[in-house]
Scaffold this active site. Structure first.
Site, short mmCIF file in Angstrom:
data_model
loop_
_atom_site.label_atom_id
_atom_site.label_comp_id
_atom_site.label_asym_id
_atom_site.label_seq_id
_atom_site.Cartn_x
_atom_site.Cartn_y
_atom_site.Cartn_z
CG ASP A 180 -23.22 -15.35 46.82
OD1 ASP A 180 -23.44 -14.81 47.93
OD2 ASP A 180 -22.07 -15.69 46.45
CE1 TYR A 310 -17.06 -13.13 48.77
CE2 TYR A 310 -16.12 -15.30 48.35
CZ TYR A 310 -17.20 -14.50 48.68
OH TYR A 310 -18.42 -15.07 48.91
CG HIS A 363 -27.90 -15.38 50.10
ND1 HIS A 363 -27.78 -14.14 49.53
CD2 HIS A 363 -26.77 -16.06 49.75
CE1 HIS A 363 -26.63 -14.05 48.87
NE2 HIS A 363 -26.01 -15.20 48.99
#
Length: 386
Positions: A180, A310, A363
Site C-alpha cells: 500500500d 493522500y 491486499h
C-alpha cells in the site's frame, strides 16, 4: 528540531479514553438500511452495528497493549516530526536489517505474526532461512507517531525520514518491504538512499501502463484482467482516496468524532481488499487484529494526518513525474485480490529481479497469509545476501 535522541516508548491508553469510546459507540445513531442491502452500497448497517457491539463489549484493547509492549518500542524526532517504531533485533549476528512499512488502513499491528519467524527462523522451524533485524515504524502522521504538525509530508519527505531513522539506528545496509503506502515509499527510498538500500520488496505495487501499443498487445489473459480490475477500481472503488486527496479536513472531522464512522470507513477496505474467496472480512483477517488497527487510529486521533497524506500525494508534482528507472534490486509479491501489478509495466520503472505470484491472500498479506509473505521475503533478501 535537531533532537536525535531515541526514547523508549510504551503504549498506555488512559482508561478515560476507553470509557469515552464505549460511551460514543453506545450512543451511535444508526442509519436505516434498504431491504437486502449488500456490500456493493458500502458497509451494511446490520453488519457494522454487530461489529461495533463486539468492539465495545468483547474486544480487549489491553491485550493488544500487552502484546505490543512486550516488544521494544521507541520514538525519535525526525525533521520536526515524532516517529514511533518497533525495533526487534535478531539473536543471529549475521541478520539483515529490514525496514517494514505499512500502508492504510494498516499499522504496526499488521506485522506482529511475522516478527518471530523473521527475527529468529531457527526457533520457528526454518534453521536455514535468513534472519532479520526488524525496524517497523508507524508512518509519520499514522498511529503512535501521532498527528503531523505541518504540511508537506509527502512520499519523498516520509522516505527521507525513514532513511534517517535507519542511519540513526546505525544500519549502513538494509532492506525495505512495503505494501500500500509502503509500496510507494519503498521504491522512493531505494532511489533516495540507493547507497544503503540493499533491495526493495513490495506487495500491492502500483504499475501504470505507459501507453505503448506493443505493451498492451502483448498482455496475457491474467494481465488483461488485472488492467481491467485497476480500471474498475479507479472508476467505482476509489471514492475514499479522492475524498481524502481533495478534501481531507472534511472527512477527518467526521472520522475523528464518530468511532462507528471510523470503524465503517476502515472495515469496508478489509472487506473489499482481502481475498475474494472470503465473503466477510473476518474470514480473511482475525477480527481482533482488524479492531486493533481501528483502535490505534481512533486512540491516536490521526484521521486528519492520514487523510492529508493522500492530499500531499495528489498535489506532489514530483510523485508521478517521469524519473529514471530504479537501480536497486526489486522484488514483487502479487496476491489475488486488489493487486494489479503487471510485470512488463513494473520493469519499465524498477529493477525487477524477483517476481512471485500467489493464489491466496489479498491486499493485507501480513495479516491474511503471513507465512507466504515471510517466505517471499526470505527468498528475495536471501538471494541478495548469499
Amino acid at each position: 528540531m535537531t533532537n536525535s535522541e531515541i526514547r523508549p516508548f510504551r503504549i498506555e491508553i488512559p482508561q478515560t479514553e476507553l470509557d469515552d469510546l464505549h460511551y460514543r459507540l453506545a450512543r451511535t445513531r444508526w442509519t436505516d438500511e434498504l431491504p437486502g442491502a449488500t456490500w456493493e452500497r458500502g458497509v451494511p448497517t446490520s453488519y457494522l452495528k454487530e461489529l461495533a457491539g463486539y468492539w465495545s463489549e468483547k474486544f480487549d484493547w489491553r491485550a493488544v497493549e500487552t502484546e505490543l509492549n512486550r516488544l521494544p518500542q521507541f520514538t525519535t524526532t525526525i525533521d520536526g516530526q515524532n516517529v514511533h517504531f518497533l525495533h526487534v533485533r535478531s539473536p543471529q549476528s549475521d541478520a539483515t536489517p529490514l525496514l517494514l512499512l505499512h500502508g492504510w488502513p494498516s499499522s504496526v499491528v499488521d506485522f506482529l505474526d511475522m516478527i518471530g519467524p523473521l527475527t529468529d527462523p531457527r526457533a520457528h522451524g526454518a534453521p536455514d532461512s535468513p534472519a532479520f533485524h526488524l525496524v517497523i515504524p508507524s508512518l509519520p502522521g499514522h498511529g503512535f507517531s501521532g498527528p503531523i504538525t505541518e504540511a508537506g509530508w509527502n512520499d519523498g519527505r516520509v522516505a527521507a525520514a525513514m532513511a534517517e531513522l535507519m542511519a540513526r539506528l546505525g544500519y549502513q545496509r538494509y532492506g525495505v518491504h512495503g505494501g500500500d503506502h509502503g509500496a510507494f515509499l519503498g521504491p522512493v527510498l531505494g532511489r533516495l538512499d540507493s547507497e544503503h538500500v540493499l533491495g526493495v520488496h513490495a506487495n500491492a505495487l502500483v504499475t501504470f501502463p505507459i501507453g505503448e501499443p506493443a505493451d498492451f498487445a502483448a498482455l496475457n489473459e491474467v494481465e488483461q484482467r488485472r488492467l481491467a480490475a485497476q480500471k474498475q477500481f479507479q472508476e467505482h472503488e476509489s471514492a475514499y482516496m479522492k475524498v481524502k486527496g481533495t478534501r481531507p479536513n472534511t472527512i477527518a472531522q467526521l472520522l475523528a468524532d464518530s468511532p462507528a464512522g471510523q470503524l465503517g470507513w476502515i472495515v469496508e477496505k478489509y472487506q473489499e481488499w482481502t481475498d475474494a474467496a472470503r465473503e466477510l472480512p473476518e474470514q480473511a483477517v482475525d477480527r481482533d487484529r482488524m479492531l486493533a488497527t481501528v483502535s490505534v487510529y481512533w486512540f491516536t486521533d490521526t484521521a486528519r494526518s492520514v487523510a492529508n497524506f493522500y492530499y500531499e500525494r495528489f498535489h506532489d508534482a514530483a510523485m508521478f513525474a517521469p524519473k529514471p528507472k530504479g537501480t536497486v534490486p526489486t522484488g514483487v509479491a502479487v496476491f489475488t485480490t486488489a493487486d494489479y501489478a503487471i510485470r512488463r509495466f513494473a520493469e519499465k520503472a524498477h529493477n525487477i529481479t524477483h517476481w512471485s505470484e500467489f493464489y491466496a491472500g489479498g491486499h493485507f498479506p501480513a495479516l491474511e497469509v503471513p507465512e507466504l509473505l515471510t517466505g517471499d521475503l526470505r527468498d528475495f533478501f536471501g538471494s541478495l545476501t548469499r
